[in-house]
Design an enzyme around this catalytic site. Structure first.
Site, mmCIF file in Angstrom:
data_model
loop_
_atom_site.group_PDB
_atom_site.id
_atom_site.type_symbol
_atom_site.label_atom_id
_atom_site.label_comp_id
_atom_site.label_asym_id
_atom_site.label_seq_id
_atom_site.Cartn_x
_atom_site.Cartn_y
_atom_site.Cartn_z
ATOM 1 N N LEU A 106 0.843 -1.310 0.030
ATOM 2 C CA LEU A 106 -0.002 0.122 0.103
ATOM 3 C C LEU A 106 0.929 1.211 -0.161
ATOM 4 C CD1 LEU A 106 -3.226 0.256 -0.015
ATOM 5 C CD2 LEU A 106 -2.833 1.030 2.467
ATOM 6 N N GLY A 107 1.587 1.668 -1.103
ATOM 7 C CA GLY A 107 2.314 2.885 -1.341
ATOM 8 C C GLY A 107 1.477 3.688 -2.297
ATOM 9 N N ILE B 151 0.903 3.666 -5.450
ATOM 10 C CA ILE B 151 -0.107 3.259 -6.394
ATOM 11 C C ILE B 151 -1.128 2.391 -5.574
ATOM 12 C CG2 ILE B 151 -0.315 1.720 -8.454
ATOM 13 C CD1 ILE B 151 2.792 2.288 -9.062
ATOM 14 N N THR C 266 0.383 -5.047 -11.892
ATOM 15 C CA THR C 266 0.875 -4.056 -12.728
ATOM 16 C C THR C 266 2.562 -3.446 -12.171
ATOM 17 O OG1 THR C 266 -0.333 -2.632 -11.508
ATOM 18 C CG2 THR C 266 -1.333 -3.283 -13.642
ATOM 19 N N ARG D 225 5.737 -5.548 -11.139
ATOM 20 C CA ARG D 225 6.974 -6.298 -11.854
ATOM 21 C C ARG D 225 6.758 -7.575 -12.118
ATOM 22 N NH1 ARG D 225 8.076 -1.729 -13.416
ATOM 23 N NH2 ARG D 225 9.945 -0.653 -13.345
ATOM 24 N N GLU E 252 10.180 -9.605 -20.884
ATOM 25 C CA GLU E 252 9.513 -8.450 -21.644
ATOM 26 C C GLU E 252 10.328 -8.098 -22.643
ATOM 27 O OE1 GLU E 252 8.136 -5.164 -19.396
ATOM 28 O OE2 GLU E 252 7.105 -6.462 -18.053
ATOM 29 N N HIS F 73 2.900 -3.720 -20.633
ATOM 30 C CA HIS F 73 3.695 -2.879 -19.789
ATOM 31 C C HIS F 73 2.989 -1.363 -19.821
ATOM 32 C CE1 HIS F 73 6.979 -2.504 -16.961
ATOM 33 N NE2 HIS F 73 6.049 -1.665 -16.593
HETATM 34 C C1 DGY Z 1 7.869 2.236 -14.157
HETATM 35 O O1 DGY Z 1 8.062 3.445 -14.529
HETATM 36 O O2 DGY Z 1 8.525 1.654 -13.325
HETATM 37 C C2 DGY Z 1 6.943 1.588 -14.795
HETATM 38 O O3 DGY Z 1 6.677 0.352 -14.661
HETATM 39 C C3 DGY Z 1 6.728 1.918 -16.074
HETATM 40 O O4 DGY Z 1 6.328 3.172 -16.533
#
Ligand code: DGY
Length: 331
Positions: A157-158, A160, A239, A241, A270, A289
Site C-alpha cells: 500500500l504505497g 499506487i 501492474t 513487476r 519483456e 507494460h
Molecule cells: C515504471 O516506471 O516503473 C513503470 O513500470 C513503467 O512506466
C-alpha cells in the site's frame, strides 16, 4: 572546458530533450528501441549523466565504461530494479526516478484490468468481432461477478496501492492490504482499508492486486503455495513487476483452476515471448507494460527525468532520489 556530455538511451519527448540540449552535449540514441549493452558501453564514455529507461540494465560494466565523470543515472521510470544501486552509491553516483508521477495512471489501468476480468469485457468484444453474436440479449451470456461487495486485496500500500484503494472505495469494495509495515490507524480509516497477514490476504481476496516494488526479497513471492491458498474464484492482477510472480506456477494455477484468471501488465521476460503459454489461456488479459502509458503521465515523466538529471549536475536536490545517503552534498 566544453559542455558536459550526457547520454539518453532512447527517444524521449521533445520538451525534455530541448531542456537538456540547452545545457549539455546530448548523445541521443534516437531510436524507440533500447540500445544493446555493447552500444551503451561505447556511447557512455566520459558522460556525466545517463538518462535511461527500465529496459536498460545499468550495471558496473556501464558505470566502468562511463568512467569517473559519471554523476547521475536518471531513469524515466519509477521502478529502479534495472540499476545496480549499491554499485552506484559506492561510486557516489546519484540515482533518480520519476517517483509517484505514474501512480494515478497505473491505478486506472489496474482498475481497467479488474473490470475487464470480472465482467468479461475482452471476451465479449471478441465474441462480436468473431461474428458469434447471433441471438441478441441472452440470459446467461458471459455472466461475470459483482465488483461491488467483493474483496480487493492490495499487496503493497504505497503510492499506487493507495490510488487503487481510493478507486475501490468508489466501487463499494471491501479493501484489505498487506505491507511491510502496517499504516497508522488514521490513514487506514481514511482509506477504509484493513491490515491483514500475507496469508489472510491470499485466502480472502476476490481480486489480489500487486503493488509492491520489486527487490531481491520478493522474487517469485507469488508461487504455487500462494496460488493454492487463493480462492478458486479469485483473480490475480499485476501492474508492478513480472518477477514477483512465478509465471510457470501461475500458468499451472490457471490451467488447474486453482484461481479463476489473471490480468497482467508485466512479465518475467519483456517483451513476452510469443510461444509463452500465457498466450494460450482463456482467462487471462495481457497488456504490454502500459501502467504509465498516458500522454500526460509519460510527458511529465520525461520532464521529471530531465529535471532530475539537470538538478544533480547543478548540485541541487532532484525531485526523486533513490540513494538518499548521498543527499548531503546537494543544496
Ligand atoms: C515504471 O516506471 O516503473 C513503470 O513500470 C513503467 O512506466
Amino acid at each position: 572546458m566544453g559542455r558536459k556530455k550526457i547520454f539518453i538511451t532512447r527517444k524521449i519527448n521533445s520538451i525534455a530533450l530541448e531542456l537538456l540540449k540547452k545545457y549539455y552535449d546530448v548523445i541521443l540514441n534516437n531510436k524507440t528501441d533500447s540500445p544493446s549493452k555493447n552500444v551503451m558501453i561505447k556511447k557512455v564514455k566520459n558522460v556525466y549523466g545517463i538518462l535511461c529507461t527500465l529496459s536498460e540494465k545499468i550495471d558496473s560494466d556501464i558505470m566502468d565504461a562511463a568512467g569517473s565523470n559519471l554523476k547521475v543515472i536518471s531513469t524515466l521510470s519509477t521502478g529502479y530494479d534495472h540499476i545496480d544501486i549499491c554499485e552506484a552509491t559506492k561510486r557516489g553516483i546519484y540515482v533518480t526516478t520519476t517517483g509517484n508521477i505514474l501512480s494515478e495512471a497505473t491505478a486506472d489501468l489496474t482498475f481497467g484490468l479488474l473490470l475487464a476480468l470480472s465482467r468479461k469485457i475482452v471476451q465479449g468484444h471478441l465474441y462480436i468481432i468473431d461474428g458469434k453474436w447471433k441471438k441478441g440479449w441472452t440470459p446467461n451470456l458471459f455472466l461475470g461477478n459483482n465488483i461491488h461487495g467483493s474483496t480487493l486485496g492490495i499487496l503493497g500500500l504505497g503510492n499506487i496501492g493507495t490510488a487503487v484503494a481510493k478507486r475501490a472505495n468508489g466501487f463499494n469494495m471491501n479493501i484489505m492490504y498487506n505491507n511491510r509495515h502496517q499504516l497508522s490507524k488514521s490513514i487506514e480509516n481514511k482509506l477504509n482499508v484493513t491490515f491483514v497477514t500475507f496469508d489472510q490476504l491470499l485466502e480472502n481476496s476476490d481480486f489480489l492486486s500487486i503493488h509492491t516494488s520489486f527487490n531481491n526479497d520478493n522474487f517469485h513471492l507469488i508461487d504455487s503455495r500462494e496460488l493454492k491458498k487463493m480462492k478458486k474464484t479469485s483473480f490475480l492482477i499485476n501492474t508492478s513487476r513480472g518477477n514477483i510472480i512465478n509465471e510457470s506456477s501461475l500458468i499451472k494455477a490457471i490451467k488447474n483452476k486453482w484461481i479463476a484468471g489473471a490480468g497482467l501488465d508485466v512479465f518475467e521476460k519483456e517483451p513476452l515471448p510469443i510461444q509463452n503459454e500465457l498466450l494460450k489461456l482463456k482467462n487471462v488479459i495481457l497488456l504490454p507494460h502500459l501502467g504509465s502509458a498516458t500522454v500526460q503521465t509519460r510527458y511529465r515523466m520525461s520532464e521529471v527525468a530531465a529535471i532530475n538529471l539537470h538538478n544533480i549536475l547543478s548540485k541541487k536536490k532532484p525531485l526523486f532520489l533513490v540513494n538518499k545517503a548521498l543527499v548531503q552534498n546537494l543544496s
